[in-house]
Write an enzyme that holds these catalytic residues in place. Structure first.
Site, mmCIF file in Angstrom:
data_model
loop_
_atom_site.group_PDB
_atom_site.id
_atom_site.type_symbol
_atom_site.label_atom_id
_atom_site.label_comp_id
_atom_site.label_asym_id
_atom_site.label_seq_id
_atom_site.Cartn_x
_atom_site.Cartn_y
_atom_site.Cartn_z
ATOM 1 N N GLN A 29 0.829 -1.215 0.000
ATOM 2 C CA GLN A 29 0.000 0.000 0.000
ATOM 3 C C GLN A 29 0.861 1.262 0.000
ATOM 4 O OE1 GLN A 29 -0.048 -2.457 2.226
ATOM 5 N NE2 GLN A 29 0.042 -1.697 4.332
ATOM 6 N N ASN A 59 9.737 -6.740 1.921
ATOM 7 C CA ASN A 59 9.367 -8.155 1.855
ATOM 8 C C ASN A 59 8.803 -8.483 0.465
ATOM 9 O OD1 ASN A 59 6.756 -7.160 1.759
ATOM 10 N ND2 ASN A 59 6.359 -7.525 3.931
ATOM 11 N N GLN A 87 25.775 -13.676 5.794
ATOM 12 C CA GLN A 87 24.692 -13.671 4.802
ATOM 13 C C GLN A 87 23.488 -14.447 5.326
ATOM 14 O OE1 GLN A 87 25.464 -11.759 2.253
ATOM 15 N NE2 GLN A 87 23.283 -11.814 1.804
ATOM 16 N N SER A 92 18.970 -12.478 -0.536
ATOM 17 C CA SER A 92 20.388 -12.167 -0.614
ATOM 18 C C SER A 92 21.252 -13.422 -0.771
ATOM 19 C CB SER A 92 20.750 -11.503 0.712
ATOM 20 O OG SER A 92 21.563 -10.402 0.530
ATOM 21 N N HIS A 102 7.325 11.599 -42.376
ATOM 22 C CA HIS A 102 8.713 11.732 -41.930
ATOM 23 C C HIS A 102 9.556 12.326 -43.068
ATOM 24 C CE1 HIS A 102 7.462 9.086 -38.684
ATOM 25 N NE2 HIS A 102 8.658 9.114 -38.143
ATOM 26 N N GLU A 135 25.201 -12.006 -5.820
ATOM 27 C CA GLU A 135 25.152 -10.631 -5.323
ATOM 28 C C GLU A 135 26.512 -10.219 -4.740
ATOM 29 O OE1 GLU A 135 22.592 -10.366 -1.978
ATOM 30 O OE2 GLU A 135 22.410 -8.171 -2.053
ATOM 31 N N HIS A 136 27.035 -11.057 -3.836
ATOM 32 C CA HIS A 136 28.328 -10.790 -3.203
ATOM 33 C C HIS A 136 29.299 -11.930 -3.518
ATOM 34 C CE1 HIS A 136 25.205 -9.183 -0.328
ATOM 35 N NE2 HIS A 136 25.903 -8.087 -0.540
#
Lengths: 429, 429
Positions: B190, B213, B258, B236, B419, B326-327
């Site tokens: 929301q 989330n 992690q 992650s 054009h 990611e890492h």
């Protein structure tokens, strides 16, 4: 065609309605696309064959799904010399403009001795959608393919529907010129799904760009995250800001160059002279009558064309920023003064001798631009759409000693004990 | 925890399964989010109030939806000195790193006399989602807000749920430090819908970033195109490439840093030494027992942890590129040699003294990074996410004479008569 005057008491409300108006329909498209995408994900080439038979009336043999590089070269060799030279000039100018977009890497050591930086790399594979039918434009292939190749993409895959099996030779010629690595006879949402998930026949790509109808655009939107996409595209638009010193016929042609694309394209004129507005409106009528594209252009102009008469062109930048149009022409003696106050626009065409169409083909900047007010937050296609950045960090004992304790304090405040621990163990604290 | 050996006959299949595995659930989330987003679009603040009462157990008074700048400053002033200094150090280093990302404008005249270029501008307004509860991280606020402010965004709007009315003081303090302009007590899908469409109380923004989330992530995905978003975020992950010369306890802490984020986070170790792999696995057990975050970390490690023993670390770059994590930590004597062969990664941490956690807080590069193999095509958050580029073209008579005929040839080949006409009229041809 809608006429507004900024001096009218109702103007603010009417203009707000214009800004909010959406020319994109999405009724059942999202659901249809979801079904097709899921089907291609699960059944691969079998699903592709069924949709191709249904939508394109075409059932390629197993070894005929791919259009060979030789066929593309032959199409290129068969071009008439002036058209071939025009395509080559366009490709060359697009390449030059986009080369300068290549980002630089960073690699430096800060005062603590920590090495920091970022490294750009191209994606491995890019997929380029090229529509069949009305919107099968070789210029569009160049505008999408050349930035990918300049970025260094090794595998550039073109998908294009070939209704009843017929490929557009201009598109094949442009694919050859731009260096496309694979060309496949598939179109629609099913082609986008095949590029994203891959099938036995077509390996998946990492980024999908290129124009398409509502189904193609929706498929790209739904698959964003599975792959990268350039942008959510909608119907095209132009905003022309022009004073009375312009030739009304030129301005009419500019407005129609947008209108002839699509019945839901939009052309808007802002002028400070009511008589000039009348002349342009009249010339639009005259010019439409001469166009082979009259039917589409008239539908667009009648339903979505707008003329706004303002008291002074000084009002134009605020209106332009609210509209955040894909294309903005500024046809005045001092276009820069107005341009300096325009924050939101896909591309701006300055002065009386810069019709938008020059940017569609040969100027150099990309003609794939944000539509539907998305210039508020997005940009035209560039080499960056085909690249990604990896940051990197290398700490020394001294650097970790300098900044590590602050990281430990923050990790503890966030309740992330293992984060803190990974630093504490190294610092022996 | 899954153990694989690259020498095993089944390795290719098991690794392919690992690469394909999705840790994101989306069952009913998409439908729920669609309902909420549509409801907020139609009913605005009224819908916000209902969802806030339902999900956050909180019904703010009409004048209590916004958290005042004073309240944020007070939260900042109330910080313990070491935490305040840590936040300030982090902010300063993040600001410095991101300032260098500011893109340069282009403005030049080519050989035909055509002026070409591109101009970068910030978006007008950016919305930043900050989760409540487990993931309410001040570091995350800094990592999102500072690039927006460096980009020049004038209106930075923070939304954050305050369950039972309680705001996280660390988040408010970080909002003050980062210069957030508005802070609102709303969360969930929301809040994202309110930022995208605007309500009577909250004006819409142009770009929405920030973690959340599954509902928040899905709302951002659905609203992409209405607004810009940073990326589609998932759980992650970390990939640690380590030889046997490392302290197994350090590496265990890195893997757990992690894992403690989320039960669906993923930690993967690649090593060339089976005995070292055993030692790390043992130390993970030892370290977990000490963690206040043990429950989450154990759930993640048990379900998603992976140790891959390879014959040689020479195999690691290919595996890393397939995982596109990611890492990526490279804990070897010569990390650069492996890094040079890694094309797909969000951020890379080089050497034994660079635990990933240092990048989460104080190194400077952004910790908002592509997850779920999206490093194949997308990048960490940067100032570019809060800016957009407008290209521009200004032709002279001579420039249009030089390139216009080619544009006419292409427009005619594409069947776009208006054009062609817009150029022909100006050239008098």
């Amino acid at each position: 065609m809608l006429r507004l005057r900024s001096g009218d008491p109702d103007f603010a409300r009417a203009f707000a309605r214009l800004v909010k108006e959406r020319r994109e329909s999405d009724d059942n498209v999202a659901r249809d696309v979801q079904t097709i995408v899921e089907d291609v994900r699960l059944r691969g080439d079998e699903a592709l064959a069924e949709y191709t038979a249904r939508f394109d009336g075409h059932a390629p043999a197993d070894d005929d799904w791919r259009i060979s590089p030789e066929a593309c070269r032959e199409a290129f060799d068969a071009l008439k010399p002036d058209l071939r030279a025009a395509l080559e000039l366009a490709a060359e100018r697009i390449r030059e403009y986009h080369k300068a977009q290549l980002p630089g890497d960073r690699d430096y050591t800060d005062a603590t001795g920590m090495r920091l930086g970022a490294r750009w790399r191209p994606v491995d594979g890019a997929g380029l959608y090229v529509p069949g039918g009305r919107a099968a434009y070789p210029s569009s292939l160049l505008m999408n393919a050349i930035p990918a190749k300049v970025a260094g993409v090794e595998r550039l895959v073109v998908v294009t529907p070939t209704p009843k099996g017929e490929a557009n030779p201009l598109v094949l010629a442009a694919a050859h010129l731009a260096g496309a690595d694979e060309v496949w006879r598939v179109g629609g949402a099913q082609a986008v799904a095949a590029l994203a998930y891959g099938t036995k026949r077509i390996r998946p790509v990492d980024v999908i760009t290129g124009p398409g109808n509502a189904w193609v655009a929706e498929a790209k939107r739904q698959l964003f995250g599975v792959v990268g996409i350039d942008m959510v595209a909608g119907p095209s638009e132009i905003l022309v800001i022009a004073d009375a010193k312009n030739d009304p016929q030129w301005i009419a042609a500019d407005l129609l160059s947008q209108a002839e694309h699509d019945p839901v394209a939009q052309s808007i004129l802002i002028t400070d002279d009511a008589a000039f507005a009348d002349q342009v409106a009249d010339m639009v009528g005259v010019e439409i009558a001469m166009l082979p594209t009259a039917k589409v252009a008239k539908a667009s102009w009648d339903a979505h064309g707008v003329i706004i008469v303002v008291d002074s062109l000084d009002e134009a930048p605020a209106l332009a920023n609210a509209l955040a149009a894909e294309h903005v022409e500024i046809a005045t003696d001092d276009p820069q003064a107005l341009f300096d106050r325009i924050r939101h626009a896909g591309s701006v065409f300055l002065g009386r001798m810069t019709p938008e169409a020059v940017g569609d083909y040969v100027a150099g900047p990309n003609h794939v631009l944000p539509t539907g007010r998305r210039a508020r937050f997005s940009s035209g296609l560039s080499v960056l759409d085909f690249m990604k950045r990896t940051s990197f960090i290398a700490a020394t004992d001294a650097a970790l000693a300098a900044v590590g304790p602050a990281a430990v304090a923050l990790a503890e405040a966030e309740g992330l004990a293992a984060h803190a621990r990974s630093i504490e163990l190294r610092l022996g604290i």
